[in-house]
Write an enzyme that holds these catalytic residues in place. Sequence first.
Site, PDB file in Angstrom:
ATOM      1  N   ASP A 117       0.837  -1.194   0.000  1.00  0.00           N
ATOM      2  CA  ASP A 117       0.000   0.000   0.000  1.00  0.00           C
ATOM      3  C   ASP A 117       0.877   1.250   0.000  1.00  0.00           C
ATOM      4  O   ASP A 117       2.031   1.212   0.415  1.00  0.00           O
ATOM      5  CB  ASP A 117      -0.887   0.030   1.252  1.00  0.00           C
ATOM      6  CG  ASP A 117      -1.860  -1.134   1.288  1.00  0.00           C
ATOM      7  OD1 ASP A 117      -2.171  -1.674   0.214  1.00  0.00           O
ATOM      8  OD2 ASP A 117      -2.300  -1.497   2.396  1.00  0.00           O
TER       9      ASP A 117
HETATM   10  N1  URA Z   1      -1.203  -5.969   3.920  1.00  0.00           N
HETATM   11  C1  URA Z   1      -1.714  -4.715   3.923  1.00  0.00           C
HETATM   12  O1  URA Z   1      -2.750  -4.473   4.511  1.00  0.00           O
HETATM   13  N2  URA Z   1      -1.045  -3.764   3.233  1.00  0.00           N
HETATM   14  C2  URA Z   1       0.132  -3.982   2.602  1.00  0.00           C
HETATM   15  O2  URA Z   1       0.710  -3.060   2.024  1.00  0.00           O
HETATM   16  C3  URA Z   1       0.655  -5.289   2.620  1.00  0.00           C
HETATM   17  C4  URA Z   1      -0.026  -6.270   3.290  1.00  0.00           C
END
Ligand code: URA
Length: 238
Positions: free
Chosen positions: A108
Amino acid sequence: MAKTLDLERILHRQGFGTRKMCRILIVNDEVTVNGEPCDDPDAKFVLDDTLQFTVQGTAWQYREHSYLMMHKPAHYECTHKTQFHPTLYTLLPSPLVERGVQCIGRLDEDTTGLILLSDDGQFIHKVSSPKHHVPKVYEVTCKHPLSAADIDHLLAGVKLIDEEETIAALAATLLTETVLHLTLAEGKYHQVKRMVAAMGNRVTALKRIKIGQLSLPDTLAAGEWRWLTAEDLIAVQS
Ligand code: URA
């Protein structure tokens, strides 16, 4: 027999632009090969990892495929088309982007830590495919304190909205009241955040620290990248 290729095509395949652009670089004396200037676009060289060249003063080694790791900083997106934030690809030298290096899986925008990149389709598939179960370890900071029961819950399996099956962590270890290390076998969309939310808590910081047996090195600062070594490639897949 050793495979050879002309310099124009070598540079093109290594990401230095169209064949015409590469030819211009070569005839304009912008290229050296194994320490010697070469202005002949048709000169042939053996393709192996000992082939060294410079383009406009920058040193490169010939690589059939590229394998790299990056310490992803916050506020970068793992996409080619930027939406709200700059893309991770702006942190790479342009020949790597040009030759098709891409993120293996996505983090993310606000997640930091270890991300791998490659232009080798088979390797990308092997590391990202759920079938191969390459474990990933996250350092998760939560808004509210976590209890031993929360850890048991994560290990036993959590029901996520829109998922039929419960999803269990492979490992979960509390480091402090609000920080845990969570190991997952899958890489579902927002998986960590959704698992923590399913327990009535919230992720306030998320960092990926390990893929397979490959850890994010302390020496790699946020925003930096480096080539994967032969040992790194084994560690990722073990
Ligand atoms: N899980 C999440 O919620 N976000 C990420 O970036 C990676 C794994």
